[in-house]
Design a protein around this motif. Structure first.
Motif, PDB file in Angstrom:
ATOM      1  N   ARG A   1      14.414  14.079  23.541  1.00  0.00           N
ATOM      2  CA  ARG A   1      15.807  13.924  23.483  1.00  0.00           C
ATOM      3  C   ARG A   1      15.971  12.523  22.734  1.00  0.00           C
ATOM      4  O   ARG A   1      16.891  12.604  21.625  1.00  0.00           O
ATOM      5  CB  ARG A   1      16.783  13.883  24.764  1.00  0.00           C
ATOM      6  N   ARG A   2      15.284  11.460  23.095  1.00  0.00           N
ATOM      7  CA  ARG A   2      15.839  10.201  22.497  1.00  0.00           C
ATOM      8  C   ARG A   2      15.223  10.335  20.911  1.00  0.00           C
ATOM      9  O   ARG A   2      15.940  10.076  19.829  1.00  0.00           O
ATOM     10  CB  ARG A   2      15.301   9.092  23.163  1.00  0.00           C
ATOM     11  N   TYR A   3      13.975  10.673  20.610  1.00  0.00           N
ATOM     12  CA  TYR A   3      13.462  10.531  19.213  1.00  0.00           C
ATOM     13  C   TYR A   3      14.008  11.724  18.444  1.00  0.00           C
ATOM     14  O   TYR A   3      14.340  11.717  17.239  1.00  0.00           O
ATOM     15  CB  TYR A   3      11.742  10.671  19.220  1.00  0.00           C
ATOM     16  N   GLY A   4      14.286  12.795  19.172  1.00  0.00           N
ATOM     17  CA  GLY A   4      14.729  13.884  18.572  1.00  0.00           C
ATOM     18  C   GLY A   4      16.310  13.497  17.768  1.00  0.00           C
ATOM     19  O   GLY A   4      16.727  13.985  16.808  1.00  0.00           O
ATOM     20  N   ARG A   5      17.179  12.704  18.496  1.00  0.00           N
ATOM     21  CA  ARG A   5      18.458  12.261  18.150  1.00  0.00           C
ATOM     22  C   ARG A   5      18.093  11.397  16.919  1.00  0.00           C
ATOM     23  O   ARG A   5      18.841  11.597  15.706  1.00  0.00           O
ATOM     24  CB  ARG A   5      19.262  11.444  19.064  1.00  0.00           C
ATOM     25  N   GLU A   6      17.150  10.647  16.926  1.00  0.00           N
ATOM     26  CA  GLU A   6      16.740   9.758  15.832  1.00  0.00           C
ATOM     27  C   GLU A   6      16.351  10.455  14.814  1.00  0.00           C
ATOM     28  O   GLU A   6      16.691  10.176  13.496  1.00  0.00           O
ATOM     29  CB  GLU A   6      15.741   8.681  16.030  1.00  0.00           C
ATOM     30  N   VAL A   7      15.566  11.595  14.849  1.00  0.00           N
ATOM     31  CA  VAL A   7      15.049  12.425  13.515  1.00  0.00           C
ATOM     32  C   VAL A   7      16.317  13.199  12.755  1.00  0.00           C
ATOM     33  O   VAL A   7      16.517  13.267  11.749  1.00  0.00           O
ATOM     34  CB  VAL A   7      13.925  13.242  13.881  1.00  0.00           C
ATOM     35  N   VAL A   8      17.195  13.786  14.057  1.00  0.00           N
ATOM     36  CA  VAL A   8      18.530  14.445  13.375  1.00  0.00           C
ATOM     37  C   VAL A   8      19.223  13.374  12.403  1.00  0.00           C
ATOM     38  O   VAL A   8      19.378  13.795  11.486  1.00  0.00           O
ATOM     39  CB  VAL A   8      19.237  15.167  14.786  1.00  0.00           C
ATOM     40  N   ASP A   9      19.257  12.017  13.097  1.00  0.00           N
ATOM     41  CA  ASP A   9      20.085  11.228  12.168  1.00  0.00           C
ATOM     42  C   ASP A   9      19.402  10.953  10.909  1.00  0.00           C
ATOM     43  O   ASP A   9      20.275  10.623   9.865  1.00  0.00           O
ATOM     44  CB  ASP A   9      20.378   9.880  13.118  1.00  0.00           C
ATOM     45  N   TRP A  10      18.163  10.767  10.959  1.00  0.00           N
ATOM     46  CA  TRP A  10      17.384  10.488   9.918  1.00  0.00           C
ATOM     47  C   TRP A  10      17.553  11.534   8.757  1.00  0.00           C
ATOM     48  O   TRP A  10      17.856  11.188   7.605  1.00  0.00           O
ATOM     49  CB  TRP A  10      15.960  10.172  10.162  1.00  0.00           C
ATOM     50  N   VAL A  11      17.488  12.697   9.293  1.00  0.00           N
ATOM     51  CA  VAL A  11      17.612  13.911   8.134  1.00  0.00           C
ATOM     52  C   VAL A  11      19.044  13.949   7.481  1.00  0.00           C
ATOM     53  O   VAL A  11      19.236  14.121   6.498  1.00  0.00           O
ATOM     54  CB  VAL A  11      17.413  15.118   9.004  1.00  0.00           C
ATOM     55  N   ALA A  12      20.189  13.769   8.496  1.00  0.00           N
ATOM     56  CA  ALA A  12      21.537  13.710   7.983  1.00  0.00           C
ATOM     57  C   ALA A  12      21.588  12.697   6.948  1.00  0.00           C
ATOM     58  O   ALA A  12      22.398  12.837   5.780  1.00  0.00           O
ATOM     59  CB  ALA A  12      22.538  13.807   9.243  1.00  0.00           C
ATOM     60  N   GLY A  13      21.138  11.259   7.487  1.00  0.00           N
ATOM     61  CA  GLY A  13      21.172  10.114   6.542  1.00  0.00           C
ATOM     62  C   GLY A  13      20.602  10.380   5.104  1.00  0.00           C
ATOM     63  O   GLY A  13      20.820  10.198   4.058  1.00  0.00           O
TER      64      GLY A  13
END
Lengths: 482, 482
Positions: B7-19
């Motif tokens: 969950r934690r890294y998943g949020r980071e990856v989703v944010d990374w992709v959006a960014g």
């Protein structure tokens, strides 16, 4: 979908996946859907107007999940596992988001170079020799599956054996022959057929009835018979870890024969290749380093990398490139023509290619060599404990050696025909229970149950529970209860 | 990785992709990495101990991104686009998380049924006929790429033409011939070669010098010459939207000839197929419904679905199944043997298969038919505006019809050889600028620039800016400035 919407729904999807992994154990392993049931729950026509993402997530729970057989369930013991892991899934998400194509070095240099690099890393972890490293004449590439690896190996073998004539003028009729054990995977037959040789060109070589591994003397006899008949033996596929029972073909003897007759040796270690991360299991790969012209293993089976990811290496890439290269004008570019780079489109049937190296990179880094060894060792130990339990119950018979994480067994009363029916009925009941999922095979002609351990979620308690249920079902069958 | 860590890294990856999607416009489109630069930044050996996920994300920014050519950049006009979208990427993440295999109906019924269903939906959206629907003798399947579709079509054609003998005994020598226009994609040659026919079996049929579409009379002549020489014409590949210039082969005339001689007609609409969602562009598909034995288009090119996703249909699945089916014991099961279900492993070369229908389902639902039409129409309108601008500048020449979203043009002073060099230099400078990425082709032998519009991020301002830069570069070249 705006980046902001992507963030919002992305968090929901990440949570959904994490929640799925947490609750998957509570779901029936094998889907109970009847044919047509899933389709019947869907609208007959596509929507004219866009729908909110929430509608998709709702239908995922309502329609899709009940129609799934849960491959990530800890009590999924069917086929071989296709194990996903957090780092792989997240790196694959990065690959989707980047959306780059790695067909040429120039179309995204990092996609090519990272792939070459992690396949060198993986070769090192598996103890594969320098010959397969990109530093020399060989190198690795990610194929989708071991089926495609078998096709590519067949094409490279024909290219080498024909001096390129097979690609230019066709394979011709009735000359080329290929060999694999009678226990080899069906993809070998499919590869030989797709390559235009026809099913008749593949010789199913006898196996040893005890080990179920290819008999080198039977291979020699088949090759010599073909040579005497004017055929040209071009390819031998040796299997390290057959699908049916994880039999290990004797690669050193097979390889020596291949060398003697100039045959291409492809080693298919789709499932068992992962075992080579453990030095104590590396005996399974004896001869590969010395003799294999090509070799493949599937990180998507037993090495924590979500599907698809087959790691394929060749010892000499010239035959591979000769077989697969086609160069249209619109793909010409300076860097490719310099020869300084790898263009992976020449290493497989497809042109377009996803950035799959990211997920393998993530797995190798997150787990490290230690973590990968612990993962494999854990499953092998569970399988050995299970095999000992089977062996201790006089109603059951172990049907094949079980050096890795698959155990093949059957109920055996001595009446083979009745036992075939009994084992089939036992399998039906076990799978219908929803508590676990096994599949079957035939060993020496007899209906046999396979219990394959491969999920990172599988713990000792799951294997023990599966075995208890097998024993209970056997008791029910013996007493004629439903 | 625990679900909580996911969950934690998943949020980071989703944010990374959006960014990444937000900032991709600020990056140079084409990577400036030199060969070996990416690998040099990576450790030579794999880690012994696991690393934190943060280390991977840091190296993604440090090593990987600078080595990428950004296919999702709004000024990526090279090749054809491979456009990702939020709903597709998120549904693909669901597919990774579920980690199910759809090789058999029984291995996850929803994976098969959803795929059949969305391909029926997509056939309806494209205006494909009932013949391709799963309700009759045909049906659709997701292949990885159009290259694999071409291979599968070739194998099905040979199966039908040989009455199954090609698969049983091999393709034999020198009898089968295949036909495609001289402008067809290289994957057709690769398919014919992989199927064992050899490059020599493929006839490159002349095209009309104006439209660059296959000349039916040239096809007829080639077929008749081969028939007279004792060959067996088995397959014609017609292209709707060639890679070089988006030429549209005259499928009605080609189809009639195929019917006359019993040849299999495969229509490759990999890029242009998406256009058929718009009724006003459906003329490109004239004849497909009546004559095609198989047809493919790539949602991963121009229909917002991330790679890989090629939609492939056959009118009669019997030849396909005949060509591709291999049935080992360990895949036998009651449902398959009942004939009531589809087992997609018999529809393509691979055995294992990812749940790719999810992402196509998400795209069709999120955008709806309206959204897909607006997506395609926007790009076509931009291409027409660009073509008018090219036409209005006397230094440039439009090199081919441009009915869709690709415009082919070149600087033309009248000195062809000098112009070839000038256009190559212009392309080099444009790509080196980092502001945009074009590729080239040869049209009637002349070096020609291709500007393909296909990214959902591409707006009018990006196309206008690209054209301004082309004009400025032409001016620099004329004045001999660097």
């Amino acid at each position: 979908m705006t980046p902001e919407e992507f963030r919002r729904y992305g968090r929901e999807v990440v949570d959904w996946v994490a929640g799925y992994w947490e609750r998957v154990e509570s779901l029936p392993v094998m889907s109970r859907a009847e044919p047509g049931e899933v389709r019947a729950a869907l609208p007959a026509h596509p929507p004219e107007t866009g729908e909110p993402f929430e509608a998709l997530l709702a239908d995922l729970d309502r329609v899709v999940v009940p129609g799934l057989t849960h491959w990530q369930h800890p009590s999924f013991f069917a086929y071989f596992s296709a194990n996903a892991s957090g780092p792989a899934v997240l790196a694959d998400l990065l690959s989707s988001g980047l959306g780059v194509q790695g067909m040429l070095w120039a179309t995204s240099p990092a996609a090519t170079e990272l792939e070459t690099h992690v396949l060198d890393w993986l070769a090192e972890l598996l103890g594969l020799p320098e010959r397969f490293s990109s530093a020399g004449a060989g190198g690795g590439v990610i194929q989708d599956t071991a089926s495609t690896a078998a096709l590519v190996a067949t094409l490279a073998a024909l290219h080498r054996a024909s001096g390129g004539e097979a690609g230019r003028a066709g394979v011709g009729s009735g000359r080329w022959t290929a060999y694999a054990s009678a226990e080899a995977h069906s993809s070998v037959l499919k590869a030989v057929r797709m390559a235009g040789l026809g099913d008749a060109a593949l010789r199913a070589v006898d196996v040893d009835p005890g080990t179920l591994a290819m008999r080198p003397e039977a291979l020699r006899a088949a090759v010599e018979t073909d040579l005497a008949a004017g055929m040209v033996p071009a390819l031998v596929v040796a299997t390290v870890g057959t699908t049916s029972t994880t039999a290990v073909d004797p690669v050193p003897a097979i390889g020596a024969l291949c060398r003697e007759h100039g045959m291409w040796l492809h080693v298919d270690a789709a499932y068992a290749g992962a075992a080579a991360v453990c030095p104590e299991l590396r005996w399974t790969h004896e001869g590969v380093g010395e003799f294999a012209d090509s070799y493949c293993m599937d990180p998507h089976k037993w090495l924590l990398t979500n599907f698809d990811c087959d790691a394929f290496w060749v010892a000499d890439r010239a035959a591979l490139l000769g077989a697969m290269s086609v160069l249209p004008e619109y793909l010409r570019n300076e860097t490719s023509e310099s020869g300084a780079v790898i263009d992976y489109r020449d290493w497989h049937p497809q042109l377009g290619r996803r950035f799959r190296a990211l997920k393998l990179w993530a797995v190798l880094r997150w787990y490290g060599a230690e973590g990968l060894r612990a993962h494999v060792r854990g499953h092998v130990a569970l399988a050995q404990e299970l095999a000992a339990a089977v062996d201790a119950d006089p109603r059951f018979e172990l049907m094949a050696p079980h050096p890795l994480s698959l155990v093949c067994f059957r109920l055996a009363t001595g009446d083979d025909e009745a036992d075939d029916r009994g084992n089939a009925e036992m399998l039906r009941r076990l799978n219908a229970s929803g508590a676990l999922h096994l599949t079957h095979t035939r060993v020496r002609g007899r209906h046999t149950l396979r219990l394959a351990i491969g999920s990172p979620r599988t713990e000792r308690r799951h294997v023990l529970a599966a075995w208890r249920r097998v024993q209970e079902t056997a008791t029910e069958l013996a007493h004629g209860t439903a």
